[in-house]
Design a protein around this motif. Structure first.
Motif, PDB file in Angstrom:
ATOM      1  N   ASN A 249       1.947 -94.777  -3.033  1.00 50.82           N
ATOM      2  CA  ASN A 249       0.639 -94.484  -2.446  1.00 50.82           C
ATOM      3  C   ASN A 249       0.179 -93.086  -2.846  1.00 50.82           C
ATOM      4  O   ASN A 249       0.998 -92.195  -3.054  1.00 50.82           O
ATOM      5  CB  ASN A 249       0.696 -94.568  -0.915  1.00 50.82           C
ATOM      6  CG  ASN A 249       0.971 -95.974  -0.424  1.00 50.82           C
ATOM      7  OD1 ASN A 249       0.351 -96.915  -0.893  1.00 50.82           O
ATOM      8  ND2 ASN A 249       1.901 -96.111   0.500  1.00 50.82           N
ATOM      9  N   GLY A 250      -1.125 -92.917  -2.925  1.00 56.80           N
ATOM     10  CA  GLY A 250      -1.691 -91.611  -3.209  1.00 56.80           C
ATOM     11  C   GLY A 250      -2.972 -91.393  -2.421  1.00 56.80           C
ATOM     12  O   GLY A 250      -3.698 -92.351  -2.121  1.00 56.80           O
ATOM     13  N   TYR A 251      -3.227 -90.143  -2.073  1.00 54.01           N
ATOM     14  CA  TYR A 251      -4.447 -89.798  -1.333  1.00 54.01           C
ATOM     15  C   TYR A 251      -4.998 -88.505  -1.915  1.00 54.01           C
ATOM     16  O   TYR A 251      -4.252 -87.582  -2.247  1.00 54.01           O
ATOM     17  CB  TYR A 251      -4.138 -89.605   0.156  1.00 54.01           C
ATOM     18  CG  TYR A 251      -5.320 -89.095   0.961  1.00 54.01           C
ATOM     19  CD1 TYR A 251      -6.309 -89.971   1.408  1.00 54.01           C
ATOM     20  CD2 TYR A 251      -5.454 -87.741   1.270  1.00 54.01           C
ATOM     21  CE1 TYR A 251      -7.394 -89.507   2.146  1.00 54.01           C
ATOM     22  CE2 TYR A 251      -6.539 -87.269   2.009  1.00 54.01           C
ATOM     23  CZ  TYR A 251      -7.506 -88.157   2.444  1.00 54.01           C
ATOM     24  OH  TYR A 251      -8.576 -87.697   3.153  1.00 54.01           O
ATOM     25  N   LEU A 288      -4.574 -92.130  -7.765  1.00 52.66           N
ATOM     26  CA  LEU A 288      -3.802 -93.102  -8.542  1.00 52.66           C
ATOM     27  C   LEU A 288      -2.648 -92.427  -9.272  1.00 52.66           C
ATOM     28  O   LEU A 288      -1.550 -92.998  -9.368  1.00 52.66           O
ATOM     29  CB  LEU A 288      -4.720 -93.816  -9.538  1.00 52.66           C
ATOM     30  CG  LEU A 288      -4.047 -94.849 -10.445  1.00 52.66           C
ATOM     31  CD1 LEU A 288      -3.388 -95.954  -9.620  1.00 52.66           C
ATOM     32  CD2 LEU A 288      -5.051 -95.450 -11.418  1.00 52.66           C
ATOM     33  N   THR A 289      -2.855 -91.227  -9.785  1.00 46.78           N
ATOM     34  CA  THR A 289      -1.777 -90.489 -10.442  1.00 46.78           C
ATOM     35  C   THR A 289      -0.607 -90.296  -9.487  1.00 46.78           C
ATOM     36  O   THR A 289       0.557 -90.541  -9.840  1.00 46.78           O
ATOM     37  CB  THR A 289      -2.279 -89.126 -10.939  1.00 46.78           C
ATOM     38  OG1 THR A 289      -3.330 -89.321 -11.884  1.00 46.78           O
ATOM     39  CG2 THR A 289      -1.158 -88.334 -11.598  1.00 46.78           C
ATOM     40  N   ASP A 339      -4.696-100.429  -6.985  1.00 44.64           N
ATOM     41  CA  ASP A 339      -5.715-100.678  -5.973  1.00 44.64           C
ATOM     42  C   ASP A 339      -6.243 -99.330  -5.481  1.00 44.64           C
ATOM     43  O   ASP A 339      -5.464 -98.498  -5.009  1.00 44.64           O
ATOM     44  CB  ASP A 339      -5.099-101.471  -4.817  1.00 44.64           C
ATOM     45  CG  ASP A 339      -6.096-101.759  -3.698  1.00 44.64           C
ATOM     46  OD1 ASP A 339      -7.307-101.784  -3.989  1.00 44.64           O
ATOM     47  OD2 ASP A 339      -5.660-101.938  -2.550  1.00 44.64           O
ATOM     48  N   ILE A 340      -7.546 -99.102  -5.611  1.00 47.38           N
ATOM     49  CA  ILE A 340      -8.157 -97.833  -5.215  1.00 47.38           C
ATOM     50  C   ILE A 340      -9.283 -98.098  -4.229  1.00 47.38           C
ATOM     51  O   ILE A 340     -10.131 -98.969  -4.464  1.00 47.38           O
ATOM     52  CB  ILE A 340      -8.710 -97.073  -6.441  1.00 47.38           C
ATOM     53  CG1 ILE A 340      -7.584 -96.738  -7.423  1.00 47.38           C
ATOM     54  CG2 ILE A 340      -9.426 -95.789  -6.009  1.00 47.38           C
ATOM     55  CD1 ILE A 340      -8.078 -96.119  -8.712  1.00 47.38           C
ATOM     56  N   ALA A 391     -13.237 -89.023  -0.344  1.00 45.46           N
ATOM     57  CA  ALA A 391     -11.793 -89.231  -0.284  1.00 45.46           C
ATOM     58  C   ALA A 391     -11.436 -90.518  -1.022  1.00 45.46           C
ATOM     59  O   ALA A 391     -12.295 -91.385  -1.258  1.00 45.46           O
ATOM     60  CB  ALA A 391     -11.319 -89.310   1.170  1.00 45.46           C
ATOM     61  N   ALA A 392     -10.176 -90.641  -1.386  1.00 41.03           N
ATOM     62  CA  ALA A 392      -9.708 -91.856  -2.067  1.00 41.03           C
ATOM     63  C   ALA A 392      -8.272 -92.139  -1.672  1.00 41.03           C
ATOM     64  O   ALA A 392      -7.461 -91.222  -1.498  1.00 41.03           O
ATOM     65  CB  ALA A 392      -9.816 -91.709  -3.581  1.00 41.03           C
ATOM     66  N   ILE A 393      -7.973 -93.418  -1.542  1.00 37.33           N
ATOM     67  CA  ILE A 393      -6.614 -93.894  -1.300  1.00 37.33           C
ATOM     68  C   ILE A 393      -6.261 -94.845  -2.438  1.00 37.33           C
ATOM     69  O   ILE A 393      -7.066 -95.704  -2.798  1.00 37.33           O
ATOM     70  CB  ILE A 393      -6.501 -94.627   0.046  1.00 37.33           C
ATOM     71  CG1 ILE A 393      -6.877 -93.698   1.201  1.00 37.33           C
ATOM     72  CG2 ILE A 393      -5.091 -95.187   0.253  1.00 37.33           C
ATOM     73  CD1 ILE A 393      -7.001 -94.413   2.535  1.00 37.33           C
ATOM     74  N   ALA A 394      -5.068 -94.678  -3.009  1.00 41.80           N
ATOM     75  CA  ALA A 394      -4.643 -95.545  -4.113  1.00 41.80           C
ATOM     76  C   ALA A 394      -3.248 -96.092  -3.849  1.00 41.80           C
ATOM     77  O   ALA A 394      -2.399 -95.418  -3.268  1.00 41.80           O
ATOM     78  CB  ALA A 394      -4.658 -94.777  -5.429  1.00 41.80           C
ATOM     79  N   THR A 395      -3.044 -97.309  -4.288  1.00 45.87           N
ATOM     80  CA  THR A 395      -1.736 -97.953  -4.222  1.00 45.87           C
ATOM     81  C   THR A 395      -1.432 -98.540  -5.596  1.00 45.87           C
ATOM     82  O   THR A 395      -2.296 -99.167  -6.205  1.00 45.87           O
ATOM     83  CB  THR A 395      -1.707 -99.069  -3.168  1.00 45.87           C
ATOM     84  OG1 THR A 395      -2.061 -98.528  -1.894  1.00 45.87           O
ATOM     85  CG2 THR A 395      -0.325 -99.702  -3.074  1.00 45.87           C
ATOM     86  N   ALA A 396      -0.209 -98.313  -6.065  1.00 46.24           N
ATOM     87  CA  ALA A 396       0.221 -98.878  -7.347  1.00 46.24           C
ATOM     88  C   ALA A 396       1.537 -99.612  -7.150  1.00 46.24           C
ATOM     89  O   ALA A 396       2.431 -99.125  -6.442  1.00 46.24           O
ATOM     90  CB  ALA A 396       0.381 -97.788  -8.398  1.00 46.24           C
ATOM     91  N   SER A 397       1.679-100.758  -7.778  1.00 45.14           N
ATOM     92  CA  SER A 397       2.936-101.514  -7.769  1.00 45.14           C
ATOM     93  C   SER A 397       3.492-101.539  -9.179  1.00 45.14           C
ATOM     94  O   SER A 397       2.759-101.824 -10.134  1.00 45.14           O
ATOM     95  CB  SER A 397       2.714-102.939  -7.260  1.00 45.14           C
ATOM     96  OG  SER A 397       2.293-102.931  -5.912  1.00 45.14           O
ATOM     97  N   VAL A 398       4.780-101.238  -9.288  1.00 44.80           N
ATOM     98  CA  VAL A 398       5.436-101.182 -10.593  1.00 44.80           C
ATOM     99  C   VAL A 398       6.736-101.975 -10.522  1.00 44.80           C
ATOM    100  O   VAL A 398       7.488-101.871  -9.539  1.00 44.80           O
ATOM    101  CB  VAL A 398       5.727 -99.720 -11.013  1.00 44.80           C
ATOM    102  CG1 VAL A 398       6.483 -99.689 -12.338  1.00 44.80           C
ATOM    103  CG2 VAL A 398       4.434 -98.930 -11.123  1.00 44.80           C
ATOM    104  N   VAL A 399       7.007-102.755 -11.550  1.00 43.73           N
ATOM    105  CA  VAL A 399       8.245-103.525 -11.635  1.00 43.73           C
ATOM    106  C   VAL A 399       9.179-102.810 -12.586  1.00 43.73           C
ATOM    107  O   VAL A 399       8.873-102.613 -13.758  1.00 43.73           O
ATOM    108  CB  VAL A 399       7.983-104.956 -12.144  1.00 43.73           C
ATOM    109  CG1 VAL A 399       9.295-105.747 -12.182  1.00 43.73           C
ATOM    110  CG2 VAL A 399       6.964-105.657 -11.258  1.00 43.73           C
TER     111      VAL A 399
END
Length: 406
Positions: A249-251, A288-289, A339-340, A391-399
């Motif tokens: 997660n990122g904010y 997102l970073t 997801d942003i 403001a922004a909230i980001a979620t990234a999924s990585v396998v």
């Protein structure tokens, strides 16, 4: 041999020398030296390099390779071959380490780790423990207490005595040292013709450099025999059936200042103000970073791109996302989705969502259906509701491919 450039060296980073010049005869030569044999779909040395190149505290990395292995190393290391300095090693491990240290001399780091390429399961926690124990005149040795009962053999092959295991440890790598003292110790041993040291802690002991023992890791095994290679491959192949899926997660938030546009998710949107920040203040890409970096424990955006560094003044934030994605891929990660959510009263995001999605698809190299960009207001509440910023909230999924406990 070429020295590490000034750009690579950094006072606050820890350098690494990876020893990869051996022939690994005990592991069998049918598939080449053990450091280039395949485990879990990649070369042993590629996994070892990835552990250090993705660690936020690591700076320049030198790899000592055999004179005949230049092309073999580049194939095995892939894109990471361009991120390290490869030097020709010597006829012994000790000499290879010395030559690796000499490559760092012109822009010397404060601290250096020395690691065997054939230990591909080293993890970030072990690296952290070792680095933390290095002092101005003190080295650090990860080690495990000896658990087996020890016997001393007689000349006739019989048990001569049982050896107490109290205070006995099995040494591992990476071993860490202040740079100049360990280089001086290696140089002194070289000039005196002392070439019988089996590890760098032994040279440090001989040179009267104190070495602190830190807890090693049972997973940090050295691949020595052909069966070790086979077991490592089986371990990684089995792990791949239980994929390591991580979510980060990122904010981020930036205030408005006078201007004529805002940059959101890589797209310039006309507006009566702009966002204030050291770079282009793209809150979506900044969040997102951080989300991507979180999936591989690589710190946050400020770790890699400090706002105090003038080179990032006005920089396009896609640079930050591309860097984070590269770190993820260096660890074998595959970005599954991003997801942003953008939180603002204005400007309107909807008309620009398609362009944003296409931009992120190009940056992350994933399909459009794996990207979600949403916008919402703050219902006139708080600083966002007062239109003081976005403001922004980001979620990234990585396998990731490995090491998930069942």
């Amino acid at each position: 041999m070429r020295d590490v450039s000034e750009k690579q060296a950094a006072d606050d980073k820890v350098a690494v020398v990876i020893v990869a010049a051996g022939r690994g005869a005990r592991a069998g030569q049918a598939n080449g030296p053990k450091q280039y044999q395949q485990i879990g779909g990649g070369a042993v040395i590629a996994r070892t390099l990835g552990a250090f190149l993705t660690h936020p505290k690591i700076g320049p990395v030198v790899v000592a390779i055999h004179a005949d292995d230049g092309a073999l190393f580049r194939r095995a290391a892939g894109a990471n071959a361009d991120r390290v300095v490869a030097v020709t090693g010597g006829t012994s491990r000790q000499e290879s380490v010395r030559l690796g240290l000499l490559a760092l001399r012109s822009n010397a780091p404060g601290r250096v780790l020395i690691h065997d390429a054939a230990r591909p399961f080293v993890d970030a926690e072990l690296i952290d423990r070792t680095i933390a124990a290095i002092g101005e005149r003190q080295g650090a040795l990860p080690a495990l207490p000896v658990a087996d009962t020890l016997k001393r053999e007689t000349a006739e092959g019989m048990i001569g005595e049982t050896v107490s295991r109290a205070g006995l440890y099995a040494a591992q790598t990476p071993q860490g040292f202040p740079f100049w003292p360990i280089l001086a110790a290696h140089e002194k041993a070289h000039h005196l013709g002392k070439a019988d040291f089996t590890d760098d802690a032994a040279i440090a002991e001989w040179a009267h450099i104190p070495v602190k023992i830190v807890p090693g890791s049972p997973e940090n095994v050295k691949l020595t025999w052909a069966r070790d290679i086979a077991m490592a491959d089986q371990r990684l192949s089995s792990a791949s059936r239980f994929p390591d899926i991580r979510t980060g997660n990122g904010y981020d938030v930036h205030a408005f200042e006078p201007g004529d546009h805002v940059t959101l998710c890589g797209v310039a949107i006309p507006h009566d103000r702009k966002l204030s920040g050291h770079s282009d203040a793209d809150v979506g890409l900044h969040a997102l970073t951080d989300a991507l970096l979180a999936t591989c424990g690589a710190g946050d955006i400020g770790t890699h791109f400090p706002p105090s560094d003038p080179q990032w003044k006005g920089a396009a934030s896609r640079i930050f996302v591309e860097h984070a994605a590269k770190l993820v891929r260096a660890r074998g990660g595959r970005i599954a989705n991003a997801d942003i959510t953008l939180i603002c009263e204005a400007p309107r995001v909807g008309p620009h969502r398609e362009a944003m999605t296409e931009t992120l698809s190009a940056i992350l190299r994933i399909s459009l259906d794996r990207i979600s960009i949403k916008a919402t207001t703050n219902e006139k509440l708080g600083f966002v509701g007062r239109e003081e910023g976005i403001a922004a909230i980001a979620t990234a999924s990585v396998v990731f491919p490995g090491d998930v406990p069942e």
